[in-house]
Design an enzyme around this catalytic site. Structure first.
Site, mmCIF file in Angstrom:
data_model
loop_
_atom_site.group_PDB
_atom_site.id
_atom_site.type_symbol
_atom_site.label_atom_id
_atom_site.label_comp_id
_atom_site.label_asym_id
_atom_site.label_seq_id
_atom_site.Cartn_x
_atom_site.Cartn_y
_atom_site.Cartn_z
ATOM 1 N N CYS A 1 -27.492 17.964 98.185
ATOM 2 C CA CYS A 1 -27.046 19.350 98.464
ATOM 3 C C CYS A 1 -27.934 20.011 99.513
ATOM 4 O O CYS A 1 -28.282 21.195 99.402
ATOM 5 C CB CYS A 1 -27.025 20.208 97.203
ATOM 6 S SG CYS A 1 -25.980 19.567 95.904
ATOM 7 N N HIS B 1 -31.518 24.277 99.575
ATOM 8 C CA HIS B 1 -30.356 23.731 98.869
ATOM 9 C C HIS B 1 -29.136 24.536 99.336
ATOM 10 O O HIS B 1 -29.253 25.715 99.685
ATOM 11 C CB HIS B 1 -30.605 23.939 97.375
ATOM 12 C CG HIS B 1 -29.602 23.338 96.451
ATOM 13 N ND1 HIS B 1 -28.368 23.890 96.228
ATOM 14 C CD2 HIS B 1 -29.665 22.233 95.658
ATOM 15 C CE1 HIS B 1 -27.708 23.165 95.337
ATOM 16 N NE2 HIS B 1 -28.470 22.144 94.978
ATOM 17 N N LYS C 1 -33.011 22.590 84.461
ATOM 18 C CA LYS C 1 -34.079 21.740 85.014
ATOM 19 C C LYS C 1 -35.392 21.965 84.272
ATOM 20 O O LYS C 1 -36.375 21.302 84.540
ATOM 21 C CB LYS C 1 -34.271 22.059 86.497
ATOM 22 C CG LYS C 1 -33.055 21.707 87.362
ATOM 23 C CD LYS C 1 -33.326 22.005 88.816
ATOM 24 C CE LYS C 1 -32.083 22.216 89.631
ATOM 25 N NZ LYS C 1 -31.349 21.017 89.972
ATOM 26 N N GLN D 1 -36.892 24.571 91.575
ATOM 27 C CA GLN D 1 -37.748 23.375 91.441
ATOM 28 C C GLN D 1 -39.197 23.742 91.172
ATOM 29 O O GLN D 1 -40.051 22.863 91.102
ATOM 30 C CB GLN D 1 -37.673 22.521 92.722
ATOM 31 C CG GLN D 1 -36.282 22.004 93.042
ATOM 32 C CD GLN D 1 -35.808 20.916 92.079
ATOM 33 O OE1 GLN D 1 -36.590 20.331 91.325
ATOM 34 N NE2 GLN D 1 -34.515 20.643 92.090
ATOM 35 N N ASP E 1 -35.883 30.907 95.922
ATOM 36 C CA ASP E 1 -35.179 29.973 95.040
ATOM 37 C C ASP E 1 -36.248 29.184 94.271
ATOM 38 O O ASP E 1 -36.898 28.299 94.829
ATOM 39 C CB ASP E 1 -34.295 29.048 95.890
ATOM 40 C CG ASP E 1 -33.607 27.976 95.052
ATOM 41 O OD1 ASP E 1 -33.936 27.826 93.864
ATOM 42 O OD2 ASP E 1 -32.731 27.280 95.598
HETATM 43 N N1 PLP Z 1 -31.667 25.339 94.443
HETATM 44 C C1 PLP Z 1 -32.370 24.211 94.291
HETATM 45 C C2 PLP Z 1 -33.653 24.046 95.046
HETATM 46 C C3 PLP Z 1 -31.920 23.204 93.442
HETATM 47 O O1 PLP Z 1 -32.609 22.076 93.307
HETATM 48 C C4 PLP Z 1 -30.698 23.401 92.745
HETATM 49 C C5 PLP Z 1 -30.147 22.337 91.870
HETATM 50 O O2 PLP Z 1 -30.166 21.168 92.191
HETATM 51 C C6 PLP Z 1 -30.001 24.595 92.936
HETATM 52 C C7 PLP Z 1 -30.519 25.543 93.785
HETATM 53 C C8 PLP Z 1 -28.707 24.871 92.231
HETATM 54 O O3 PLP Z 1 -28.923 25.032 90.866
HETATM 55 P P1 PLP Z 1 -27.676 25.169 89.876
HETATM 56 O O4 PLP Z 1 -26.742 24.053 90.233
HETATM 57 O O5 PLP Z 1 -28.286 25.011 88.534
HETATM 58 O O6 PLP Z 1 -27.087 26.508 90.107
#
Ligand code: PLP
Length: 416
Positions: free
Chosen positions: A374, A133, A236, A213, A210
């Site tokens: 993203c 992401h 999430k 998910q 990260d």
């Molecule tokens: N990393 C991953 C894999 C994500 O799916 C997301 C959110 O869609 C993020 C990071 C970013 O999370 P946040 O917008 O809650 O900071």
């Protein structure tokens, strides 16, 4: 047998229809049709207990934390610190190694600015997987720009899995940090982070995982993964928006300078100098999202009662059904076919633009995401401008999968 089980499937100890009823929003209609919410990889819905916990905090306990000696102040502090303790137990880590923050984006930026920026220099390399992401790409690019370090891409294979041989081969002596997703938000691929972090550690590479998910969908034991940093987001995992955390090894938290300065993160301030608070408070400047974390604590209680192994089994079953149905549709291409996969299905339908599909599906009551999720570099790998993404969660049903597929076939005719 639970009402939602399908023929040939093992009965679940959970009554998933009753679970679904815990989520008020799932009862509503959209465009006159029953809502089919398949955008859980984007954000999850909230059970009534989470909504009630936030409401109760504001009605009964609202005060700032770690500042006031009055009754409400101590109730608010206990509730906030209680949420940290619940999260820590849920993920098998120490509470004082868990920095509460607004979400994964903040958490990774904290590592980038406090750990990487003061340490990296020209000649160093940051290894980042293709499937990240943007929250796990852009902070590293910013660090690279300011330090002279280089960002190197760890590539994936056509089936969406990480090319592990190439990854290990690219863990050369110049690599100081590895950034990798536990589960891809576009492909649903589950990366073997335990093995990856072990290989990184052997070579003295600091690992940042990260977990955005992963934490909402499967049991996660951060201690067992053996990473240096693990970031995740609360919205999430049935929690309120604006909540999340960074877990970090204690030695890193002690060595890292604060990211932001202000109240809460200090022990003593004078114009001659400031003494910082101990971790994790050293990294929590200003008034936090107290009610949000109270809600996140309630979300952890909710998920713990369900049992994350049950959540994972339920979503695996929904994924199998969804994949089976989509495989029957001619001209439909699924991105990410490797076997170890969470319930995220990115797809394209021949002759239809992803945004058109999502817009028409919305009119049928179905919420899916379309676009680049993203993750521009990942879509560039597949040479497509956008995909549609359906991401069911444990509270979705087999009937909704059928309704979604019927809507997809109807929409296809309209576009045809
Ligand atoms: N990393 C991953 C894999 C994500 O799916 C997301 C959110 O869609 C993020 C990071 C970013 O999370 P946040 O917008 O809650 O900071």
């Amino acid at each position: 047998m639970n009402a939602a089980a399908r023929p040939g499937q093992v009965a679940s100890p959970i009554d998933w229809q009753a679970v679904r009823a815990d989520f008020p929003l799932l009862q509503r209609q959209v465009h006159g049709k029953p809502l089919v919410y398949f955008d859980n990889a984007n954000t999850g819905q909230k059970p009534a207990t989470v909504i009630a916990a936030v409401d109760d905090f504001y009605r009964q306990h609202n005060a700032n934390v770690s500042r006031a000696v009055h009754q409400l102040g101590s109730e608010a502090t206990d509730a906030y610190e209680g949420a940290r303790g619940k999260l820590a137990a849920f993920l098998n880590v120490r509470a004082d190694e868990l920095v509460l923050c607004s979400g994964t984006t903040f958490a990774i930026n904290l590592v980038a600015y406090s750990w990487a920026l003061p340490r990296l220099q020209a000649g160093d390399t940051i290894l980042v997987s293709r499937m990240e992401h943007h929250a796990n790409i852009v902070p590293w690019q910013l660090v690279a720009e300011r330090t002279g370090a280089t960002v190197r891409v760890a590539e994936i294979l056509e089936d969406g899995s990480l090319d592990l041989d190439a990854l290990y081969a690219s863990m050369t002596a110049d690599v100081k940090l590895l950034a990798v997703a536990h589960v891809s938000n576009v492909l649903g691929m589950v990366n073997p982070v335990r093995e990856i972090c072990r290989e990184a550690r052997k070579r003295g590479i600091v690992s940042v995982v990260d977990g955005s998910q992963a934490v909402p969908h499967r049991p996660v034991d951060i201690a067992a993964i053996g990473c240096d940093f693990y970031a995740f987001t609360g919205h999430k995992m049935c929690g309120p928006t604006g909540t999340g955390a960074l877990w970090a090894r204690r030695e890193h938290l002690q060595a890292m300078p604060p990211f932001l300065g202000g109240g809460e993160m200090i022990k003593e301030v004078s114009f001659e100098g400031t003494v910082f608070n101990d971790p994790p408070h050293k990294f929590e400047a200003g008034t936090p999202n107290i009610a949000g974390f109270v809600g996140l604590g309630a979300a952890v209680d909710y998920l713990s009662t369900l049992g994350m192994a049950n959540v994972e089994a339920r979503e695996t079953e929904l994924l199998a059904h969804l994949t089976e149905e989509l495989n029957r549709i001619e001209g439909l291409r699924i991105f990410g076919r490797a076997p170890d996969k969470a319930a995220v299905v990115s797809f394209l339908l021949e002759g239809a633009h992803a945004h058109d599909l999502a817009t028409l599906l919305d009119l049928e009551g179905v919420a899916v995401r379309s676009g680049q999720h993203c993750a521009h570099p990942l879509l560039q790998f597949y040479g497509v401008a956008a995909t549609c993404r359906a991401s069911p969660a444990f509270y979705n049903t087999h009937e909704e999968i059928e309704a979604f597929v019927a809507a997809l076939c109807k929409v296809r005719k309209l576009l045809g």
